[in-house]
Design a protein around this motif. Structure first.
Motif, mmCIF file in Angstrom:
data_model
loop_
_atom_site.group_PDB
_atom_site.id
_atom_site.type_symbol
_atom_site.label_atom_id
_atom_site.label_comp_id
_atom_site.label_asym_id
_atom_site.label_seq_id
_atom_site.Cartn_x
_atom_site.Cartn_y
_atom_site.Cartn_z
ATOM 1 N N ALA A 1 0.835 -1.200 0.000
ATOM 2 C CA ALA A 1 0.000 0.000 0.000
ATOM 3 C C ALA A 1 0.870 1.250 0.000
ATOM 4 O O ALA A 1 1.171 1.812 -1.045
ATOM 5 N N GLY A 2 1.304 1.672 1.155
ATOM 6 C CA GLY A 2 2.078 2.899 1.269
ATOM 7 C C GLY A 2 1.563 3.722 2.434
ATOM 8 O O GLY A 2 0.487 3.460 2.982
ATOM 9 N N SER A 3 2.346 4.697 2.825
ATOM 10 C CA SER A 3 1.966 5.631 3.881
ATOM 11 C C SER A 3 2.438 7.010 3.451
ATOM 12 O O SER A 3 3.265 7.132 2.535
ATOM 13 N N PRO A 4 1.964 8.077 4.075
ATOM 14 C CA PRO A 4 2.439 9.411 3.694
ATOM 15 C C PRO A 4 3.960 9.561 3.785
ATOM 16 O O PRO A 4 4.576 10.172 2.913
ATOM 17 N N THR A 5 4.571 8.995 4.822
ATOM 18 C CA THR A 5 6.020 9.141 4.958
ATOM 19 C C THR A 5 6.768 8.249 3.970
ATOM 20 O O THR A 5 7.811 8.644 3.443
ATOM 21 N N GLU A 6 6.237 7.060 3.709
ATOM 22 C CA GLU A 6 6.848 6.183 2.716
ATOM 23 C C GLU A 6 6.785 6.823 1.335
ATOM 24 O O GLU A 6 7.776 6.822 0.584
ATOM 25 N N ASP A 7 5.624 7.366 1.009
ATOM 26 C CA ASP A 7 5.481 8.037 -0.278
ATOM 27 C C ASP A 7 6.432 9.233 -0.373
ATOM 28 O O ASP A 7 7.016 9.482 -1.433
ATOM 29 N N GLN A 8 6.584 9.974 0.727
ATOM 30 C CA GLN A 8 7.422 11.169 0.675
ATOM 31 C C GLN A 8 8.894 10.827 0.456
ATOM 32 O O GLN A 8 9.562 11.470 -0.362
ATOM 33 N N ILE A 9 9.420 9.840 1.170
ATOM 34 C CA ILE A 9 10.848 9.575 1.025
ATOM 35 C C ILE A 9 11.164 9.048 -0.375
ATOM 36 O O ILE A 9 12.193 9.400 -0.954
ATOM 37 N N ARG A 10 10.272 8.230 -0.942
ATOM 38 C CA ARG A 10 10.488 7.789 -2.328
ATOM 39 C C ARG A 10 10.459 8.987 -3.282
ATOM 40 O O ARG A 10 11.331 9.133 -4.147
ATOM 41 N N ARG A 11 9.438 9.819 -3.105
ATOM 42 C CA ARG A 11 9.275 10.989 -3.982
ATOM 43 C C ARG A 11 10.448 11.959 -3.823
ATOM 44 O O ARG A 11 10.958 12.499 -4.818
ATOM 45 N N PRO B 1 9.933 9.676 -24.074
ATOM 46 C CA PRO B 1 11.039 9.771 -23.107
ATOM 47 C C PRO B 1 10.588 9.361 -21.707
ATOM 48 O O PRO B 1 9.411 9.478 -21.358
ATOM 49 N N TYR B 2 11.554 8.911 -20.900
ATOM 50 C CA TYR B 2 11.234 8.326 -19.610
ATOM 51 C C TYR B 2 11.481 9.292 -18.459
ATOM 52 O O TYR B 2 12.506 9.965 -18.402
ATOM 53 N N GLY B 3 10.507 9.315 -17.561
ATOM 54 C CA GLY B 3 10.639 10.065 -16.318
ATOM 55 C C GLY B 3 11.012 9.132 -15.193
ATOM 56 O O GLY B 3 12.117 8.618 -15.146
ATOM 57 N N VAL B 4 10.065 8.870 -14.286
ATOM 58 C CA VAL B 4 10.319 7.968 -13.158
ATOM 59 C C VAL B 4 9.276 6.864 -13.165
ATOM 60 O O VAL B 4 8.207 7.004 -13.768
ATOM 61 N N PRO B 5 9.538 5.734 -12.476
ATOM 62 C CA PRO B 5 8.506 4.715 -12.322
ATOM 63 C C PRO B 5 7.291 5.290 -11.603
ATOM 64 O O PRO B 5 7.410 6.243 -10.822
ATOM 65 N N GLY B 6 6.148 4.694 -11.827
ATOM 66 C CA GLY B 6 4.920 5.218 -11.261
ATOM 67 C C GLY B 6 4.909 5.285 -9.749
ATOM 68 O O GLY B 6 4.210 6.118 -9.166
ATOM 69 N N ASP B 7 5.676 4.414 -9.088
ATOM 70 C CA ASP B 7 5.694 4.417 -7.628
ATOM 71 C C ASP B 7 6.972 5.038 -7.059
ATOM 72 O O ASP B 7 7.265 4.902 -5.873
ATOM 73 N N ASP B 8 7.743 5.715 -7.911
ATOM 74 C CA ASP B 8 8.953 6.433 -7.504
ATOM 75 C C ASP B 8 10.053 5.528 -6.960
ATOM 76 O O ASP B 8 10.917 5.970 -6.207
ATOM 77 N N THR B 9 10.030 4.267 -7.321
ATOM 78 C CA THR B 9 11.137 3.371 -6.995
ATOM 79 C C THR B 9 12.145 3.393 -8.146
ATOM 80 O O THR B 9 11.763 3.514 -9.307
ATOM 81 N N PHE B 10 13.410 3.278 -7.865
ATOM 82 C CA PHE B 10 14.508 3.242 -8.823
ATOM 83 C C PHE B 10 14.742 4.612 -9.490
ATOM 84 O O PHE B 10 13.794 5.353 -9.770
ATOM 85 N N ALA B 11 15.998 4.925 -9.720
ATOM 86 C CA ALA B 11 16.368 6.214 -10.301
ATOM 87 C C ALA B 11 15.744 6.373 -11.675
ATOM 88 O O ALA B 11 15.826 5.483 -12.523
ATOM 89 N N GLY B 12 15.087 7.518 -11.885
ATOM 90 C CA GLY B 12 14.423 7.774 -13.155
ATOM 91 C C GLY B 12 15.186 8.734 -14.044
ATOM 92 O O GLY B 12 16.393 8.914 -13.923
ATOM 93 N N PHE B 13 14.454 9.336 -14.986
ATOM 94 C CA PHE B 13 14.981 10.353 -15.899
ATOM 95 C C PHE B 13 16.101 9.819 -16.787
ATOM 96 O O PHE B 13 17.035 10.536 -17.163
#
Length: 338
Positions: A52-62, A316-328
């Motif tokens: 799922a995720g949490s606000p803090t989990e989402d923030q650190i990935r983002r 062109p590629y940005g980031v994964p949808g869940d912000d895991t792994f280096a994007g761009f």
């Protein structure tokens, strides 16, 4: 970690010359920055929630992706404001982060603590990718980002906590072999680069060599593609590709790219089969068309027509949808065949 002084210099020159592909890649960075303001507060405890995720989990990935976007934009354009913003994020976690913890899943069942290991393995390499640029890149070979040594040391303490408390314990914390182990190997390689720690780097490298054959079937399919869904195998493929690229850049070693008759290339091509629901593919991913940015790096190395077709599905590629792994990756990958 995934870039060099030379590759970033090349990107900056191509942008200045108006190269359309590079401009499109930079636009992904610009769009991410426009969507996500630079934070002014940072969590001391990050709560992991399995599935799922949490606000803090989402923030650190983002925020890891945001720091990387700022670092890349500074290197690409020379605009000092973005170096300052990257430092603000990196310093924010260095000063505030204390630990990972867990929160219950949406159904009320507990999240196992080992989920924190995976979360740390996802964010650590992206933080390193950002911090390596801010620490070492020089605009025009001369002007750095001005990151004070004391702040670099504090950030190193933050990364050491991620390494010691979460990333390194991951192998002993799971009994299966899948994208978790791949993420750990990738993170260990990245952390070894940051700390100039040969032992940590070699640990990650050996782990990647050992894990890679175990996550594929003999026919080349990623096991999770046939047995699970259409996005978890891309965790595996992206993590292995990034690990292979780190090894290539650091030591010129291309063994992870070449292992078992280019098993990694075949895995990406099998993903294309699934996306096209080609005859003989082990699953149908035609309703799940997203392709992760690791393909840009894989294509830059292998340069095969099949990988070109897969890359074109999302470039062109940005980031994964869940912000895991280096994007761009569309911005940072060197142009032309290797």
């Amino acid at each position: 970690m995934l870039t060099t002084q030379a590759s970033l210099d090349q990107v900056a020159a191509q942008l200045k010359a108006g190269d359309k592909a590079r401009v499109a890649g930079l636009q992904q960075v610009v769009a991410y920055l426009a969507k996500h303001p630079i934070p002014t507060s940072f969590p001391s405890v990050v709560y992991a929630v399995a599935g799922a995720g949490s606000p803090t989990e989402d923030q650190i990935r983002r925020d890891a992706e945001l720091a990387y976007a700022c670092a890349l934009r500074w290197a690409a354009t020379g605009e000092a404001a973005y170096a300052r913003q990257a430092r603000q994020i990196l310093d924010g976690y260095a000063r505030n982060f204390q630990r990972y913890s867990t929160s219950p899943k949406p159904d009320g069942s507990p999240t196992e603590f080992r989920q924190t290991y995976l979360e740390a393995a996802w964010v650590a390499p992206t933080f390193v990718a950002a911090a390596e640029i801010i620490r070492y890149y020089r605009l025009g070979g001369k002007t750095g980002a001005g990151w004070p040594a004391a702040d670099v040391a504090a950030f190193s303490t933050f990364l050491k906590k991620l390494q010691t408390d979460y990333v390194d314990p991951l192998p002993a914390g799971t009994s299966w072999v899948n994208n978790w182990q791949v993420s750990c190997a990738y993170a260990q390689l990245a952390l070894g680069v940051w700390f100039d720690d040969r032992a940590e780097y070699e640990k990650g490298y050996r782990y990647a060599l050992a894990v890679q054959p175990q996550v594929f079937y003999a026919n080349g399919n990623v096991k999770e593609l046939c047995d699970r869904d259409c996005h978890h195998p891309q965790y595996t493929l992206t993590g292995l590709t990034n690990a292979a690229e780190i090894a290539r850049l650091q030591t010129g070693d291309t063994a992870l790219y070449a292992l078992h008759n280019q098993q990694l290339r075949v895995g990406w091509e099998k993903l294309l089969d699934a996306l096209e629901h080609a005859p003989g593919s082990c699953t149908d991913c035609s309703a799940h068309p997203a392709v992760w940015p690791g393909i840009e790096t894989a294509y830059a190395y292998y340069r095969t027509p099949r990988l070109a077709a897969l890359r074109e599905r999302g470039a062109p590629y940005g980031v994964p949808g869940d912000d895991t792994f280096a994007g761009f990756t569309s911005l940072m990958q060197p142009a032309g065949a290797r």
